[in-house]
Design a protein around this motif. Sequence first.
Motif, PDB file in Angstrom:
ATOM      1  N   ASP A  76      37.742  50.382  44.850  1.00  0.00           N
ATOM      2  CA  ASP A  76      36.892  50.493  45.366  1.00  0.00           C
ATOM      3  C   ASP A  76      34.942  50.097  44.640  1.00  0.00           C
ATOM      4  OD1 ASP A  76      38.490  50.934  46.031  1.00  0.00           O
ATOM      5  OD2 ASP A  76      37.735  53.666  46.094  1.00  0.00           O
ATOM      6  N   LEU A  77      34.654  49.598  45.171  1.00  0.00           N
ATOM      7  CA  LEU A  77      32.801  48.832  45.113  1.00  0.00           C
ATOM      8  C   LEU A  77      32.821  48.843  43.187  1.00  0.00           C
ATOM      9  CD1 LEU A  77      30.943  51.201  46.718  1.00  0.00           C
ATOM     10  CD2 LEU A  77      31.148  48.621  47.261  1.00  0.00           C
ATOM     11  N   PRO A  78      33.599  47.760  42.806  1.00  0.00           N
ATOM     12  CA  PRO A  78      33.846  47.380  41.560  1.00  0.00           C
ATOM     13  C   PRO A  78      32.500  46.768  40.658  1.00  0.00           C
ATOM     14  CG  PRO A  78      34.991  45.606  42.330  1.00  0.00           C
ATOM     15  CD  PRO A  78      34.852  46.427  43.720  1.00  0.00           C
ATOM     16  N   GLU A  79      32.031  46.918  39.581  1.00  0.00           N
ATOM     17  CA  GLU A  79      30.456  46.965  39.295  1.00  0.00           C
ATOM     18  C   GLU A  79      31.170  44.850  38.614  1.00  0.00           C
ATOM     19  OE1 GLU A  79      29.461  49.030  35.649  1.00  0.00           O
ATOM     20  OE2 GLU A  79      29.153  50.828  37.004  1.00  0.00           O
ATOM     21  N   THR A  80      30.368  44.506  37.936  1.00  0.00           N
ATOM     22  CA  THR A  80      30.483  42.228  38.445  1.00  0.00           C
ATOM     23  C   THR A  80      31.116  42.367  36.905  1.00  0.00           C
ATOM     24  OG1 THR A  80      28.820  42.105  39.715  1.00  0.00           O
ATOM     25  CG2 THR A  80      29.231  40.827  37.823  1.00  0.00           C
ATOM     26  N   ALA A  81      30.031  43.260  35.878  1.00  0.00           N
ATOM     27  CA  ALA A  81      31.139  43.116  34.233  1.00  0.00           C
ATOM     28  C   ALA A  81      32.368  43.366  34.271  1.00  0.00           C
ATOM     29  CB  ALA A  81      29.639  44.428  32.967  1.00  0.00           C
ATOM     30  N   ARG A  82      33.184  44.278  35.397  1.00  0.00           N
ATOM     31  CA  ARG A  82      34.606  45.160  35.371  1.00  0.00           C
ATOM     32  C   ARG A  82      35.108  44.230  36.034  1.00  0.00           C
ATOM     33  NH1 ARG A  82      37.753  48.986  32.927  1.00  0.00           N
ATOM     34  NH2 ARG A  82      40.114  48.862  34.262  1.00  0.00           N
ATOM     35  N   ILE A  83      34.844  42.569  36.461  1.00  0.00           N
ATOM     36  CA  ILE A  83      35.974  42.310  36.960  1.00  0.00           C
ATOM     37  C   ILE A  83      35.855  40.474  36.231  1.00  0.00           C
ATOM     38  CG2 ILE A  83      35.407  40.029  39.081  1.00  0.00           C
ATOM     39  CD1 ILE A  83      33.770  42.337  40.971  1.00  0.00           C
ATOM     40  N   VAL A  84      34.345  40.622  35.668  1.00  0.00           N
ATOM     41  CA  VAL A  84      34.400  39.685  34.336  1.00  0.00           C
ATOM     42  C   VAL A  84      35.244  39.482  33.180  1.00  0.00           C
ATOM     43  CG1 VAL A  84      32.745  38.796  32.855  1.00  0.00           C
ATOM     44  CG2 VAL A  84      32.323  38.753  34.548  1.00  0.00           C
ATOM     45  N   SER A  85      35.109  40.772  33.219  1.00  0.00           N
ATOM     46  CA  SER A  85      36.268  41.369  32.243  1.00  0.00           C
ATOM     47  C   SER A  85      37.302  41.163  32.061  1.00  0.00           C
ATOM     48  CB  SER A  85      35.881  42.835  31.868  1.00  0.00           C
ATOM     49  OG  SER A  85      36.731  43.777  30.579  1.00  0.00           O
ATOM     50  N   ALA A  86      38.222  41.750  33.699  1.00  0.00           N
ATOM     51  CA  ALA A  86      38.971  41.389  33.779  1.00  0.00           C
ATOM     52  C   ALA A  86      39.825  39.905  34.129  1.00  0.00           C
ATOM     53  CB  ALA A  86      39.595  42.315  35.047  1.00  0.00           C
ATOM     54  N   MET A  87      38.849  39.513  34.726  1.00  0.00           N
ATOM     55  CA  MET A  87      39.560  37.867  34.941  1.00  0.00           C
ATOM     56  C   MET A  87      39.639  36.985  33.251  1.00  0.00           C
ATOM     57  SD  MET A  87      37.225  37.029  38.119  1.00  0.00           S
ATOM     58  CE  MET A  87      38.107  35.103  38.138  1.00  0.00           C
ATOM     59  N   GLN A  88      38.338  37.760  31.925  1.00  0.00           N
ATOM     60  CA  GLN A  88      38.491  37.422  30.778  1.00  0.00           C
ATOM     61  C   GLN A  88      39.796  38.029  30.489  1.00  0.00           C
ATOM     62  OE1 GLN A  88      34.824  39.322  29.199  1.00  0.00           O
ATOM     63  NE2 GLN A  88      33.882  37.000  29.296  1.00  0.00           N
ATOM     64  N   SER A  89      40.038  38.459  30.811  1.00  0.00           N
ATOM     65  CA  SER A  89      42.002  38.857  30.107  1.00  0.00           C
ATOM     66  C   SER A  89      42.714  38.151  30.660  1.00  0.00           C
ATOM     67  CB  SER A  89      41.663  40.562  30.797  1.00  0.00           C
ATOM     68  OG  SER A  89      41.597  41.085  31.460  1.00  0.00           O
ATOM     69  N   GLY A  90      42.588  37.865  31.554  1.00  0.00           N
ATOM     70  CA  GLY A  90      43.953  37.209  32.141  1.00  0.00           C
ATOM     71  C   GLY A  90      44.400  37.345  33.725  1.00  0.00           C
ATOM     72  N   VAL A  91      43.627  38.561  34.302  1.00  0.00           N
ATOM     73  CA  VAL A  91      43.640  38.650  36.305  1.00  0.00           C
ATOM     74  C   VAL A  91      43.159  37.222  36.462  1.00  0.00           C
ATOM     75  CG1 VAL A  91      42.408  40.001  37.704  1.00  0.00           C
ATOM     76  CG2 VAL A  91      43.152  40.855  35.268  1.00  0.00           C
ATOM     77  N   ALA A  92      43.777  36.723  37.868  1.00  0.00           N
ATOM     78  CA  ALA A  92      43.873  35.584  38.421  1.00  0.00           C
ATOM     79  C   ALA A  92      43.159  35.822  39.325  1.00  0.00           C
ATOM     80  CB  ALA A  92      44.796  35.298  38.929  1.00  0.00           C
ATOM     81  N   SER A  93      42.352  36.905  39.663  1.00  0.00           N
ATOM     82  CA  SER A  93      41.193  37.135  41.156  1.00  0.00           C
ATOM     83  C   SER A  93      41.606  38.339  41.152  1.00  0.00           C
ATOM     84  CB  SER A  93      41.220  36.814  42.381  1.00  0.00           C
ATOM     85  OG  SER A  93      40.606  36.873  43.008  1.00  0.00           O
ATOM     86  N   TYR A  94      40.094  39.708  41.512  1.00  0.00           N
ATOM     87  CA  TYR A  94      39.896  40.482  41.761  1.00  0.00           C
ATOM     88  C   TYR A  94      39.284  40.438  43.338  1.00  0.00           C
ATOM     89  CZ  TYR A  94      38.391  45.065  40.168  1.00  0.00           C
ATOM     90  OH  TYR A  94      38.429  46.085  39.290  1.00  0.00           O
ATOM     91  N   VAL A  95      39.657  41.464  43.950  1.00  0.00           N
ATOM     92  CA  VAL A  95      38.908  42.036  45.545  1.00  0.00           C
ATOM     93  C   VAL A  95      38.589  43.588  45.261  1.00  0.00           C
ATOM     94  CG1 VAL A  95      40.435  40.052  46.790  1.00  0.00           C
ATOM     95  CG2 VAL A  95      41.331  42.122  46.138  1.00  0.00           C
ATOM     96  N   THR A  96      38.160  43.147  46.839  1.00  0.00           N
ATOM     97  CA  THR A  96      37.256  44.527  46.691  1.00  0.00           C
ATOM     98  C   THR A  96      38.011  45.258  47.910  1.00  0.00           C
ATOM     99  OG1 THR A  96      35.444  43.978  46.274  1.00  0.00           O
ATOM    100  CG2 THR A  96      35.139  46.318  47.152  1.00  0.00           C
TER     101      THR A  96
END
Length: 227
Positions: A76-96
Motif C-alpha cells: 500500500d502506497l510504497p515510498e519511492t526509496a523502498r521501491i528503489v531498494s527492492a529493485m536494487q536487490s533484484g525485484v523485477a517490478s513493483y506495483v501498488t
Amino acid sequence: MSKVYVVDDDAVRRAQICRLLAGENIHPEPFDSINELLQFMPSQGFILVHDQGEGVFELVQRLERGRWLPVIAYSDLPETARIVSAMQSGVASYVTYPLTAVEFRREYDKLNSAFATKFAKQQRSTAARKMLETLSKREREILTCMLDHGTSKAIARHLGISPRTVEAHRASLMARLEVRTAAQAIRIAVEGDAFGLTAEVSTLPDNVTLGIACHDRYEELVEQVSA
C-alpha cells in the motif's frame, strides 16, 4: 500462460488478488508465507509477494542461491526509496496495492516477454548440470581441459597421462553427455557452468537480476530519490 505465485499473509487480500488474476486468465497459486512457497519451490512462473519487513529481500537472496524466478513486489502506497531498494536487490517490478487488472496485465505482459529467454536459458542450464553430475572427476577434468587445450595430445601433456587414456575418457564423457562432437560437449559444460563462468559474471558492475522490463522505471526512481 505462466503461473503467478501469490504470497501474502492476509487471507482477504490474497483472495482478492487471486480473483483478479483469474479474471485476467492468469493462473494464481496462493501461499500464506515465503517459507511455504520455498518448500514448494516452483520451477517456473512469477512470484507476486506482499512487501513487508525484510521478507522480499530475503526471498530474492534465497532464489539467487537456488532456483531463480522473477519477483514482483506490492504494498500500500510504497515510498519511492523502498521501491528503489527492492529493485536494487533484484525485484523485477513493483506495483501498488490495490492492484488493477490493467496495471498488472501491463507489468505481467512486459515481464513475461522479457524473461522468456532467461527461463529457456535456466532450463538448459539445469539440464546441463544434471548431465555433468553423471561424469567422473577425471571426466570433468578432461572436459574442462577440452576448452583450454583442445586436442587429446595437448590434454595428455597437460595432465601427464597418455593420449590413449585421454581418448578413452573423452569417449566416455561424450557418451554420458549424449553428444557427438567436442563443441557440443563444451556447450553443455558452459551451460552447466563447469568452467566457473557464473562467478566471473557476478563480478560485473551491472545488476543482472534487475528486472529487464522495468529498467527505465528504475532509473527514473533513482533520479527521484537522488533529487
